[in-house]
Design an enzyme around this catalytic site. Structure first.
Site, mmCIF file in Angstrom:
data_model
loop_
_atom_site.group_PDB
_atom_site.id
_atom_site.type_symbol
_atom_site.label_atom_id
_atom_site.label_comp_id
_atom_site.label_asym_id
_atom_site.label_seq_id
_atom_site.Cartn_x
_atom_site.Cartn_y
_atom_site.Cartn_z
ATOM 1 C CE1 TYR A 123 -8.951 -66.944 57.243
ATOM 2 C CE2 TYR A 123 -6.883 -65.774 57.516
ATOM 3 C CZ TYR A 123 -7.591 -66.950 57.522
ATOM 4 O OH TYR A 123 -6.952 -68.135 57.781
ATOM 5 N NE ARG B 296 -5.797 -67.075 49.414
ATOM 6 C CZ ARG B 296 -4.646 -67.357 50.010
ATOM 7 N NH1 ARG B 296 -4.029 -68.510 49.762
ATOM 8 N NH2 ARG B 296 -4.099 -66.510 50.849
ATOM 9 C CG HIS C 58 -29.132 -69.672 62.202
ATOM 10 N ND1 HIS C 58 -30.035 -69.488 63.221
ATOM 11 C CD2 HIS C 58 -28.052 -70.255 62.756
ATOM 12 C CE1 HIS C 58 -29.524 -69.947 64.347
ATOM 13 N NE2 HIS C 58 -28.313 -70.427 64.098
ATOM 14 C CE LYS D 147 -5.915 -66.644 54.081
ATOM 15 N NZ LYS D 147 -5.395 -67.641 54.988
ATOM 16 C CD GLU E 78 -4.875 -76.614 53.946
ATOM 17 O OE1 GLU E 78 -4.184 -75.820 53.279
ATOM 18 O OE2 GLU E 78 -6.106 -76.497 54.094
ATOM 19 C CG LEU F 39 -6.203 -71.367 51.326
ATOM 20 C CD1 LEU F 39 -7.654 -70.893 51.174
ATOM 21 C CD2 LEU F 39 -5.451 -70.462 52.264
HETATM 22 N N1 PLP Z 1 -3.382 -73.416 54.124
HETATM 23 C C1 PLP Z 1 -4.091 -72.776 55.070
HETATM 24 C C2 PLP Z 1 -5.181 -73.520 55.773
HETATM 25 C C3 PLP Z 1 -3.796 -71.442 55.404
HETATM 26 O O1 PLP Z 1 -4.516 -70.813 56.334
HETATM 27 C C4 PLP Z 1 -2.726 -70.804 54.732
HETATM 28 C C5 PLP Z 1 -2.364 -69.429 55.033
HETATM 29 O O2 PLP Z 1 -2.790 -68.818 55.963
HETATM 30 C C6 PLP Z 1 -2.006 -71.506 53.765
HETATM 31 C C7 PLP Z 1 -2.374 -72.813 53.467
HETATM 32 C C8 PLP Z 1 -0.877 -70.873 53.023
HETATM 33 O O3 PLP Z 1 -1.367 -69.902 52.125
HETATM 34 P P1 PLP Z 1 -0.462 -68.703 51.623
HETATM 35 O O4 PLP Z 1 0.760 -69.292 51.015
HETATM 36 O O5 PLP Z 1 -1.324 -67.998 50.641
HETATM 37 O O6 PLP Z 1 -0.153 -67.867 52.828
#
Ligand code: PLP
Length: 280
Positions: A31, A50, A101, A146, A178, A202
């Site tokens: 997503y 991404r 699966h 993602k 994070e 991410l």
């Molecule tokens: N880290 C994670 C796990 C996220 O799900 C998100 C955004 O949803 C981010 C960081 C921040 O990413 P972005 O700045 O692209 O929204």
């Protein structure tokens, strides 16, 4: 609300997917969340790059990335978005019977779902900062994808909500990775620190913009993991994401930072960021 599902613009209430969709059965999907500034999707090319990486890594064969931007604009018109929009986009591997699966033997069509809604104002949080809690990072080790497989994030986020915190910051083997849906930054002696690009985070688009700003305005930065036990040696903290933009963190696990005031570097990065998006 009008949404886009499998090549059709339809009322949200009529949007249905099969229970055999692999997104439903296995969270076998990816997503993106994108927002607009001045009614234009912000850094759409970065989001699509991404998404392309997530599709490649999960081996989901979706080839119509080029059509996405137009669908977003069409959805904003159909939903009569008056201010700024938050766009949610999900692609699953598709639906196949019976449930197996491994990938279905026959070719299946990926499911594409896109919705838009009016963005919620975050002015208050941007100005005053937010409280966060620390939680163990129990996610898999491909956090750079993602993926819609978000149960560990759902649980950590719920814990934050129950403790009146805005976000849960995740700790893996003593190191801060994070937030559940944001990147985490700390500042010490005017140097900005954040976890390095790796399988453990991410690569946020907002994170990328912040590091670009640091380079441009000669703010020193360092991409390295912060040990949870060293947190108290830092002067200020903030989190970044598409919806949170640059939000100061003023409390971590009931430790009030700077008597609960946002930090100086945080606020100057925030105002530089605001300038970029105002002119976007
Ligand atoms: N880290 C994670 C796990 C996220 O799900 C998100 C955004 O949803 C981010 C960081 C921040 O990413 P972005 O700045 O692209 O929204």
């Amino acid at each position: 609300m009008i949404v886009f599902l499998n090549n059709k613009f339809i009322p949200a209430a009529e949007a249905c997917i099969s229970p055999f969709d692999r997104g439903f059965l296995f969270a076998d999907g990816v997503y993106e969340s994108i927002r607009t500034y001045n009614k234009k999707p912000f850094r759409i090319d970065d989001h699509l790059a991404r998404l392309k990486k997530s599709l490649k890594e999960t081996r989901i064969d979706f080839r119509e990335l080029d059509s996405i931007e137009n669908i977003i604009y069409e959805l904003m018109i159909k939903n009569e978005i008056e201010n700024e929009a938050l766009i949610y986009l999900q692609i699953t591997r598709g639906s196949a019977i019976p449930r197996t699966h491994s990938f279905p033997k026959e070719n299946i069509t990926p499911t594409l779902f896109i919705s838009v809604k009016e963005l919620i104002d975050n002015t208050e949080e941007q100005a005053s900062g937010v409280k966060v809690i620390l939680q163990e990072d129990i996610r898999w080790i491909r956090c750079d994808i993602k993926s819609t497989s978000l149960l560990p994030v759902v649980l950590a986020s719920q814990k934050a909500t129950e403790e009146n915190a805005s976000e849960a910051i995740l700790v893996r083997d003593g190191l801060i990775t994070e937030g559940t849906h944001s990147n985490f930054f700390a500042v010490k002696n005017e140097t900005v620190y954040t976890a390095p690009k790796s399988r453990f985070i991410l690569e946020g688009i907002t994170r990328k913009v912040v590091l670009e700003l640091c380079s441009k305005f000669k703010v020193d930065f360092c991409e390295e993991f912060i040990n949870k036990d060293d947190l108290k040696s830092f002067d200020e903290f903030f989190i970044t994401s598409t919806t949170k933009e640059i939000t100061p963190v003023v409390e971590i696990d009931y430790w009030k930072i700077n008597q609960g005031n946002p930090g100086k570097i945080t606020m100057s990065l925030q105002s530089l960021f605001k300038k970029i998006v105002e002119d976007y």
